[in-house]
Motif scaffolding. Structure first.
Motif, short mmCIF file in Angstrom:
data_model
loop_
_atom_site.label_atom_id
_atom_site.label_comp_id
_atom_site.label_asym_id
_atom_site.label_seq_id
_atom_site.Cartn_x
_atom_site.Cartn_y
_atom_site.Cartn_z
N GLU A 284 1.13 -0.88 -0.18
CA GLU A 284 0.22 -0.21 -0.01
C GLU A 284 0.50 1.83 -0.39
OE1 GLU A 284 -3.16 2.61 3.04
OE2 GLU A 284 -2.70 0.24 3.09
N SER A 285 2.19 1.43 1.22
CA SER A 285 3.17 1.90 0.99
C SER A 285 3.52 2.96 0.13
CB SER A 285 3.87 2.66 1.77
OG SER A 285 4.53 0.79 2.15
N GLY A 286 3.66 2.27 -1.28
CA GLY A 286 4.40 2.04 -2.60
C GLY A 286 3.28 2.04 -3.70
N PHE A 287 2.43 2.00 -4.01
CA PHE A 287 1.59 1.04 -4.52
C PHE A 287 1.30 2.58 -5.93
CE2 PHE A 287 -2.74 0.62 -7.14
CZ PHE A 287 -2.22 -1.32 -7.22
N GLU A 288 1.39 3.29 -5.37
CA GLU A 288 1.33 4.82 -6.46
C GLU A 288 2.36 5.20 -7.15
OE1 GLU A 288 -1.28 7.74 -4.97
OE2 GLU A 288 -2.91 6.33 -5.19
N GLU A 289 3.88 4.71 -6.31
CA GLU A 289 5.20 5.12 -6.91
C GLU A 289 5.84 3.99 -7.68
OE1 GLU A 289 7.44 4.65 -3.16
OE2 GLU A 289 6.10 6.58 -1.76
N ILE A 290 5.46 4.74 -9.61
CA ILE A 290 5.61 3.81 -10.11
C ILE A 290 5.79 4.71 -11.85
CG2 ILE A 290 3.07 3.10 -10.71
CD1 ILE A 290 4.56 0.04 -11.90
N ASN A 291 6.46 4.88 -12.07
CA ASN A 291 6.95 5.94 -13.96
C ASN A 291 6.67 4.89 -14.54
OD1 ASN A 291 8.82 4.01 -14.70
ND2 ASN A 291 10.50 5.70 -12.89
N ALA A 292 6.34 6.27 -15.87
CA ALA A 292 5.60 5.32 -17.06
C ALA A 292 6.85 4.38 -17.84
CB ALA A 292 6.28 6.54 -18.31
N ALA A 293 8.13 4.10 -17.29
CA ALA A 293 8.84 3.15 -17.69
C ALA A 293 8.33 1.66 -17.28
CB ALA A 293 10.43 3.00 -17.91
N GLY A 294 8.14 2.05 -16.13
CA GLY A 294 7.43 0.72 -14.80
C GLY A 294 6.28 0.14 -15.32
N LYS A 295 5.24 1.23 -15.44
CA LYS A 295 4.18 0.71 -15.70
C LYS A 295 4.13 0.16 -17.49
CE LYS A 295 2.15 5.34 -14.71
NZ LYS A 295 0.53 6.46 -14.75
N LYS A 296 5.19 0.15 -17.94
CA LYS A 296 5.36 -0.70 -19.55
C LYS A 296 6.23 -1.95 -19.05
CE LYS A 296 7.22 0.11 -24.37
NZ LYS A 296 8.07 0.94 -24.95
N MET A 297 6.82 -1.63 -18.23
CA MET A 297 7.33 -2.72 -17.88
C MET A 297 6.58 -3.93 -17.31
SD MET A 297 11.33 -2.42 -16.64
CE MET A 297 11.41 -1.38 -15.73
N ILE A 298 5.19 -3.19 -16.20
CA ILE A 298 4.33 -4.08 -15.77
C ILE A 298 3.54 -4.59 -17.11
CG2 ILE A 298 2.14 -4.34 -14.55
CD1 ILE A 298 4.88 -4.21 -12.30
N GLN A 299 3.27 -4.00 -17.94
CA GLN A 299 2.06 -4.41 -18.76
C GLN A 299 2.80 -5.70 -19.57
OE1 GLN A 299 2.25 -0.39 -20.56
NE2 GLN A 299 -0.22 -0.18 -19.29
N GLU A 300 3.85 -5.80 -19.69
CA GLU A 300 4.66 -6.81 -20.49
C GLU A 300 4.79 -8.06 -20.17
OE1 GLU A 300 7.52 -4.23 -22.08
OE2 GLU A 300 6.87 -4.13 -24.48
N SER A 301 5.29 -7.34 -18.46
CA SER A 301 5.38 -8.86 -18.04
C SER A 301 4.52 -9.58 -17.39
CB SER A 301 6.73 -8.44 -17.05
OG SER A 301 7.74 -8.05 -17.50
N ILE A 302 3.55 -8.68 -16.85
CA ILE A 302 2.73 -9.15 -15.70
C ILE A 302 1.15 -9.63 -16.22
CG2 ILE A 302 1.26 -9.41 -13.53
CD1 ILE A 302 4.22 -9.75 -13.18
N SER A 303 1.22 -8.15 -17.32
CA SER A 303 -0.45 -8.08 -17.32
C SER A 303 -0.53 -9.19 -18.97
CB SER A 303 -0.80 -6.42 -17.67
OG SER A 303 -0.96 -5.05 -17.04
#
Length: 231
Positions: free
Chosen positions: A64-83
């Motif tokens: 919870e403490s770090g849920f919103e702490e993600i930048n554009a590059a991080g979002k792309k990594m999550i989308q490619e590796s997880i989503s």
């Protein structure tokens, strides 16, 4: 009777999906005891089970403490590796310990993909170990080992505090985790660092715990050394 759980609305920073997750009302938490590695045991609902947010749409998970702490590059990594591999499912209702473990493991995976600091990984691993402890499961020690390894790297390379741990508390915790997994020589070394730190004088409880656990670690180390010599 007031329900101790309530719904919290969350907006996923990766996919912008709005979802709900349960939290425990602070007023409803009842502490039973705390272990020597700061693991808290609760009477009734345990807030630790709900400290990870998981987006049911894209699979992004974090404390919870770090849920919103993600930048554009991080979002792309999550989308490619997880989503891309994610099967949509929700962790937004009341959680069992096993379901909570799953959420923490998802958070650990996301943190590793995002290259988070070792201190963050250590805190997640420690909480997974605690959850396994609630179940009296042997995998507790596997995650205590992961936690102490990450905490040592964080201590050497990252600025304090690490999570909510200052220099003295972290030094003590590293010693205690080593003791718990049977690394008595390392435990003695870290407890020695803790009690020799001048700042420990401002933390009487940590000072007392460090000296007591140091004594236990030294006794265990002596017994192990004697046994090894006999063997």
């Amino acid at each position: 009777m007031v329900n101790v759980l309530y719904d919290k609305a969350i907006t996923c920073p990766v996919c912008k999906n709005i979802f709900h997750t349960k939290k425990v009302r602070t007023s409803a938490t009842r502490i039973e005891k705390r272990d020597t590695d700061f693991c808290t045991h609760y009477i009734g609902e345990n807030p630790i089970l709900y400290n990870v947010f998981v987006c049911p749409m894209c699979g992004y998970a974090a404390l919870e403490s770090g849920f919103e702490e993600i930048n554009a590059a991080g979002k792309k990594m999550i989308q490619e590796s997880i989503s891309r591999r994610w099967t949509q499912r929700s962790f937004g209702e009341e959680r069992t310990i096993l379901e909570a473990i799953e959420t923490y493991k998802l958070a650990l995976l996301c943190s590793q993909i995002l290259g988070h600091k070792k201190g963050t990984l250590a805190n997640i691993c420690l909480r997974i170990a605690w959850l396994y402890r609630y179940l009296s499961h042997e995998k507790e020690f596997e995650f205590l080992t992961h936690a102490v390894n990450c905490f040592e790297q964080a201590f050497a390379n990252e600025p304090m505090p690490i999570g909510n741990l200052d220099d003295v508390s972290l030094t003590y915790l590293i010693g205690e985790l080593h003791r718990m997994i049977g690394h008595y020589e390392e435990a003695v070394e870290w407890f020695g660092k803790a009690v020799s730190n001048p700042a420990i004088k401002t933390k009487k409880k940590i000072d007392t715990m460090a000296r007591e656990q140091w004594r236990l670690a030294k006794d265990a180390y002596r017994k192990k050394s004697s046994h090894d010599q006999v063997g």
